[in-house]
Design a protein around this motif. Sequence first.
Motif, PDB file in Angstrom:
ATOM      1  N   UNK A  96       0.836  -1.191   0.000  1.00  0.00           N
ATOM      2  CA  UNK A  96       0.000   0.000   0.000  1.00  0.00           C
ATOM      3  C   UNK A  96       0.874   1.244   0.000  1.00  0.00           C
ATOM      4  N   UNK A  97       0.220   2.384  -0.095  1.00  0.00           N
ATOM      5  CA  UNK A  97       0.952   3.647  -0.141  1.00  0.00           C
ATOM      6  C   UNK A  97       1.738   3.891   1.149  1.00  0.00           C
ATOM      7  N   UNK A  98       1.146   3.564   2.296  1.00  0.00           N
ATOM      8  CA  UNK A  98       1.842   3.750   3.571  1.00  0.00           C
ATOM      9  C   UNK A  98       3.102   2.900   3.624  1.00  0.00           C
ATOM     10  N   UNK A  99       2.998   1.659   3.186  1.00  0.00           N
ATOM     11  CA  UNK A  99       4.177   0.781   3.185  1.00  0.00           C
ATOM     12  C   UNK A  99       5.252   1.283   2.237  1.00  0.00           C
ATOM     13  N   UNK A 100       4.850   1.848   1.108  1.00  0.00           N
ATOM     14  CA  UNK A 100       5.840   2.397   0.183  1.00  0.00           C
ATOM     15  C   UNK A 100       6.622   3.533   0.840  1.00  0.00           C
ATOM     16  N   UNK A 101       5.936   4.365   1.619  1.00  0.00           N
ATOM     17  CA  UNK A 101       6.637   5.428   2.340  1.00  0.00           C
ATOM     18  C   UNK A 101       7.587   4.853   3.381  1.00  0.00           C
ATOM     19  N   UNK A 102       7.124   3.838   4.109  1.00  0.00           N
ATOM     20  CA  UNK A 102       7.985   3.194   5.099  1.00  0.00           C
ATOM     21  C   UNK A 102       9.234   2.624   4.432  1.00  0.00           C
ATOM     22  N   UNK A 103       9.047   1.907   3.342  1.00  0.00           N
ATOM     23  CA  UNK A 103      10.189   1.285   2.677  1.00  0.00           C
ATOM     24  C   UNK A 103      11.089   2.327   2.027  1.00  0.00           C
ATOM     25  N   UNK A 104      10.528   3.438   1.599  1.00  0.00           N
ATOM     26  CA  UNK A 104      11.365   4.543   1.129  1.00  0.00           C
ATOM     27  C   UNK A 104      12.267   5.055   2.239  1.00  0.00           C
ATOM     28  N   UNK A 105      11.692   5.179   3.444  1.00  0.00           N
ATOM     29  CA  UNK A 105      12.485   5.580   4.607  1.00  0.00           C
ATOM     30  C   UNK A 105      13.539   4.547   4.957  1.00  0.00           C
ATOM     31  N   UNK A 106      13.174   3.267   4.853  1.00  0.00           N
ATOM     32  CA  UNK A 106      14.141   2.201   5.126  1.00  0.00           C
ATOM     33  C   UNK A 106      15.319   2.270   4.151  1.00  0.00           C
ATOM     34  N   UNK A 107      15.015   2.479   2.887  1.00  0.00           N
ATOM     35  CA  UNK A 107      16.075   2.553   1.870  1.00  0.00           C
ATOM     36  C   UNK A 107      16.971   3.760   2.134  1.00  0.00           C
ATOM     37  N   UNK A 108      16.358   4.903   2.491  1.00  0.00           N
ATOM     38  CA  UNK A 108      17.159   6.094   2.796  1.00  0.00           C
ATOM     39  C   UNK A 108      18.057   5.881   4.014  1.00  0.00           C
ATOM     40  N   UNK A 109      17.544   5.200   5.028  1.00  0.00           N
ATOM     41  CA  UNK A 109      18.366   4.929   6.213  1.00  0.00           C
ATOM     42  C   UNK A 109      19.514   3.977   5.878  1.00  0.00           C
ATOM     43  N   UNK A 110      19.259   2.965   5.051  1.00  0.00           N
ATOM     44  CA  UNK A 110      20.325   2.051   4.641  1.00  0.00           C
ATOM     45  C   UNK A 110      21.367   2.797   3.809  1.00  0.00           C
ATOM     46  N   UNK A 111      20.907   3.717   2.948  1.00  0.00           N
ATOM     47  CA  UNK A 111      21.817   4.531   2.145  1.00  0.00           C
ATOM     48  C   UNK A 111      22.693   5.383   3.052  1.00  0.00           C
ATOM     49  N   UNK A 112      22.096   6.030   4.043  1.00  0.00           N
ATOM     50  CA  UNK A 112      22.849   6.849   4.984  1.00  0.00           C
ATOM     51  C   UNK A 112      23.840   5.991   5.770  1.00  0.00           C
ATOM     52  N   UNK A 113      23.402   4.824   6.216  1.00  0.00           N
ATOM     53  CA  UNK A 113      24.286   3.916   6.928  1.00  0.00           C
ATOM     54  C   UNK A 113      25.447   3.456   6.069  1.00  0.00           C
ATOM     55  N   UNK A 114      25.188   3.181   4.802  1.00  0.00           N
ATOM     56  CA  UNK A 114      26.256   2.770   3.889  1.00  0.00           C
ATOM     57  C   UNK A 114      27.292   3.856   3.686  1.00  0.00           C
ATOM     58  N   UNK A 115      26.826   5.101   3.540  1.00  0.00           N
ATOM     59  CA  UNK A 115      27.772   6.211   3.347  1.00  0.00           C
ATOM     60  C   UNK A 115      28.620   6.442   4.597  1.00  0.00           C
ATOM     61  N   UNK A 116      28.001   6.351   5.759  1.00  0.00           N
ATOM     62  CA  UNK A 116      28.763   6.535   7.000  1.00  0.00           C
ATOM     63  C   UNK A 116      29.680   5.333   7.236  1.00  0.00           C
ATOM     64  N   UNK A 117      29.197   4.130   6.917  1.00  0.00           N
ATOM     65  CA  UNK A 117      29.992   2.920   7.115  1.00  0.00           C
ATOM     66  C   UNK A 117      31.277   2.906   6.310  1.00  0.00           C
ATOM     67  N   UNK A 118      31.228   3.409   5.097  1.00  0.00           N
ATOM     68  CA  UNK A 118      32.444   3.474   4.260  1.00  0.00           C
ATOM     69  C   UNK A 118      33.467   4.382   4.908  1.00  0.00           C
ATOM     70  N   UNK A 119      33.003   5.510   5.421  1.00  0.00           N
ATOM     71  CA  UNK A 119      33.939   6.486   5.998  1.00  0.00           C
ATOM     72  C   UNK A 119      34.464   6.055   7.355  1.00  0.00           C
ATOM     73  N   UNK A 120      33.664   5.340   8.122  1.00  0.00           N
ATOM     74  CA  UNK A 120      34.113   4.879   9.438  1.00  0.00           C
ATOM     75  C   UNK A 120      34.935   3.605   9.310  1.00  0.00           C
ATOM     76  N   UNK A 121      34.532   2.734   8.365  1.00  0.00           N
ATOM     77  CA  UNK A 121      35.207   1.444   8.194  1.00  0.00           C
ATOM     78  C   UNK A 121      36.642   1.568   7.730  1.00  0.00           C
ATOM     79  N   UNK A 122      36.965   2.618   7.005  1.00  0.00           N
ATOM     80  CA  UNK A 122      38.333   2.813   6.541  1.00  0.00           C
ATOM     81  C   UNK A 122      38.656   1.939   5.343  1.00  0.00           C
ATOM     82  N   UNK A 123      39.764   2.228   4.723  1.00  0.00           N
ATOM     83  CA  UNK A 123      40.207   1.487   3.543  1.00  0.00           C
ATOM     84  C   UNK A 123      41.087   0.312   3.970  1.00  0.00           C
ATOM     85  N   UNK A 124      40.866  -0.830   3.310  1.00  0.00           N
ATOM     86  CA  UNK A 124      41.731  -1.988   3.589  1.00  0.00           C
ATOM     87  C   UNK A 124      42.897  -1.968   2.597  1.00  0.00           C
ATOM     88  N   UNK A 125      44.022  -2.449   3.039  1.00  0.00           N
ATOM     89  CA  UNK A 125      45.199  -2.445   2.170  1.00  0.00           C
ATOM     90  C   UNK A 125      45.469  -3.810   1.618  1.00  0.00           C
TER      91      UNK A 125
END
Length: 125
Positions: A96-125
Amino acid sequence: MTKNRMTALAYGWGTIFTMMILSSLILALILKFTSMTETTLQWATLILGLLILFIGGFISGAKGNEKGWMLGIFTGLGFSLIVLLFQYLGFQEGMGMTQLFYHGGYILMALLGGMIGVNVGGKST
């Protein structure tokens, strides 16, 4: 996609589904053994879902070491696709429309987590 990115996504999805199962068990026990109602837990489940998707995206980004935004989006999209498949194949219901909004928020939170995770995780050599 490289093997490293697929491994990072698998870690993210595994974390998400493990945490979702555990939090569902805990919330079910709270609902069973306390005077809380289902409507009271509605906000708790939304906040927990957003937090769990953020953590899953964070882990994907940290494991992937690059392109955290892409890993975060794929982590969130993969979660939403699996939920949609369970819902559609198991209950013959679409989103439904409500679930689409929820899942949009979930995707945005995962995107934000991924961007922060790359910067916190550091580069492997």
